[in-house]
Design an enzyme around this catalytic site. Sequence first.
Site, PDB file in Angstrom:
ATOM      1  N   SER A  98      -2.963  -9.494  -4.261  1.00 39.49           N
ATOM      2  CA  SER A  98      -2.398  -9.386  -4.632  1.00 39.49           C
ATOM      3  C   SER A  98      -1.602  -7.899  -3.875  1.00 39.49           C
ATOM      4  O   SER A  98      -2.008  -8.183  -2.725  1.00 39.49           O
ATOM      5  CB  SER A  98      -1.966  -8.818  -6.133  1.00 39.49           C
ATOM      6  OG  SER A  98      -2.987  -7.209  -6.320  1.00 39.49           O
ATOM      7  N   LYS A  99      -0.427  -7.822  -3.754  1.00 38.74           N
ATOM      8  CA  LYS A  99       0.370  -6.410  -2.982  1.00 38.74           C
ATOM      9  C   LYS A  99      -0.766  -5.207  -3.022  1.00 38.74           C
ATOM     10  O   LYS A  99      -0.790  -4.980  -1.922  1.00 38.74           O
ATOM     11  CB  LYS A  99       1.837  -6.315  -3.501  1.00 38.74           C
ATOM     12  CG  LYS A  99       3.072  -7.388  -3.388  1.00 38.74           C
ATOM     13  CD  LYS A  99       4.085  -6.616  -3.206  1.00 38.74           C
ATOM     14  CE  LYS A  99       5.353  -7.825  -3.127  1.00 38.74           C
ATOM     15  NZ  LYS A  99       5.589  -8.354  -4.228  1.00 38.74           N
ATOM     16  N   ARG A 100      -1.422  -5.224  -3.917  1.00 35.83           N
ATOM     17  CA  ARG A 100      -2.700  -4.437  -3.477  1.00 35.83           C
ATOM     18  C   ARG A 100      -3.112  -4.931  -2.652  1.00 35.83           C
ATOM     19  O   ARG A 100      -4.200  -3.265  -1.229  1.00 35.83           O
ATOM     20  CB  ARG A 100      -3.063  -4.671  -4.460  1.00 35.83           C
ATOM     21  CG  ARG A 100      -2.941  -3.407  -5.806  1.00 35.83           C
ATOM     22  CD  ARG A 100      -3.991  -2.859  -6.958  1.00 35.83           C
ATOM     23  NE  ARG A 100      -4.340  -4.712  -7.734  1.00 35.83           N
ATOM     24  CZ  ARG A 100      -5.478  -4.939  -7.289  1.00 35.83           C
ATOM     25  NH1 ARG A 100      -6.330  -3.832  -6.586  1.00 35.83           N
ATOM     26  NH2 ARG A 100      -5.627  -6.094  -7.696  1.00 35.83           N
ATOM     27  N   GLY A 160      -2.143  -5.395   0.498  1.00 36.60           N
ATOM     28  CA  GLY A 160      -1.427  -6.021   1.850  1.00 36.60           C
ATOM     29  C   GLY A 160      -0.643  -6.894   1.708  1.00 36.60           C
ATOM     30  O   GLY A 160      -0.137  -7.369   0.403  1.00 36.60           O
TER      31      GLY A 160
END
Length: 480
Positions: free
Chosen positions: A251-253, A255
Amino acid sequence: MVRVRFAPSPTGPLHIGGARSALFNYLFARKNNGVFIVRIEDTDLERSSRESEKNILESLKWLGITWDEGIEVGGENGPYRQTERLNLYQKYARKLIEEGFAYYCFCTEEELEEERKNLLAKGEMPRYLGKCRNLTPAEKEKYLAEGRKPTVRFKVPAGRTIVINDLVRGVVTFETDGIGDFIIVKSDGIPTYNFAVVIDDVTMGITHVLRGEEHLSNTPRQILIYEALGFKIPEFAHISLILGKDRTKMSKRHGATSVENYREKGYLPEALVNFLALLGWSPGTEEEIFTMEQLIERFSLDRVAKNPAIFDLDKLNWINGYYIRNSELSRIVELSLPYFQSCGYVSNNPTDEEMRKLTKVVEATREYVVTLSELPEHAAIFYQKELIFEEEAKTFLAEEETRNILRKIADKIKEIPGFEEEEIKGFLKKLPKELGVGGKKVYMPLRAALTGKTHGPELYQVMAILGPEEAERRIKNLFN
Ligand code: GLU
């Protein structure tokens, strides 16, 4: 003939996971001299947009993934956007209703919610229990008169085991008793994913469905629809999820998740393709660098792993650095240009002189970066008018003895004939002897004087790029 497809929903930019599905389909098609189709699943009217569609198609093209049939390129089985195929879905929905495989459901949101809660309270899987399966014509009339707009539900047969012989996951079974009658057409007449995807796959003659593992649980529903319509069921291959290094879903976490992000950061398309191919597929050897052609040659589904793929940014960086160092210099220069322009090092309409300098700069600095966007930072020493001195560099320049040596070097610079790399190399080599001092007293101080740093590209490269006047000026500047 192998026919495969990539069917993105245009609800956002192309993600790493989608790009990998597209790539695997592309490789599989090319390897088997098959046809690769790209079509658009835009039945989520609220979240779909043409802008996302454009982004997805642009990203695919940037990666070098081209398609033989589908959106933009056309073909015999179009249109290739689901919202332009509604008649087709309606036709098959009617057929299913007429033949008793589907029915109109008039349940309201509230009624469905009530059913859900009751099942949950009893500890059962929430599912639709088939309340509208056997409505009488009179009941239907009544609901219609009330203005209710029905959905169409598929009648899931009880007590069956659906067996999927997945080309990646092996035999996977699902019990139909856990699947409630599901909606195939919503009350606004728009088909749901599970229904539309089957109609598309059948009408487009898809032989192999290669997609993300998240769709495995949808597959039994789709198989039931194939069976009801008497269609041949394609082969399925579900590719594992992509996890972050901490083994949670990517996920966005973790990167950047979209291809566009990587493009902007200065990753090369061939590096991303190389990396994506290794996310779930392995060549069976230790090799890590593959061109698209080599991937096509080597790709096979039996080397696609069942276990989750781990997104390792260090590996992507390593691969990207490899391609930056080893690709044709002129191409890397061309791709780097926007980064140099956006920080003002190169003008918007670069002169030949600027391009010559840029070429030398990129050649000297590409060893040190993993992405193109990092190049200007490493190249700053060639463009800054005022050098920024690192502490360590300052200590080299503080000693009186070194300063005297530097003064002498400054006066000698003019003597270098031609000022090409080879001549500069020769000049630098002889320097300690000529000055009667050790190399230590020469090279580090000179580097510090010319760049303000104690590390970086080769000294001869630095000098060749700066040119004799600038090199002399930088040294003399220290004494003003
Ligand atoms: N639109 C679906 C997705 O983007 C495609 C699923 C499929 O390939 O069947 O996940």
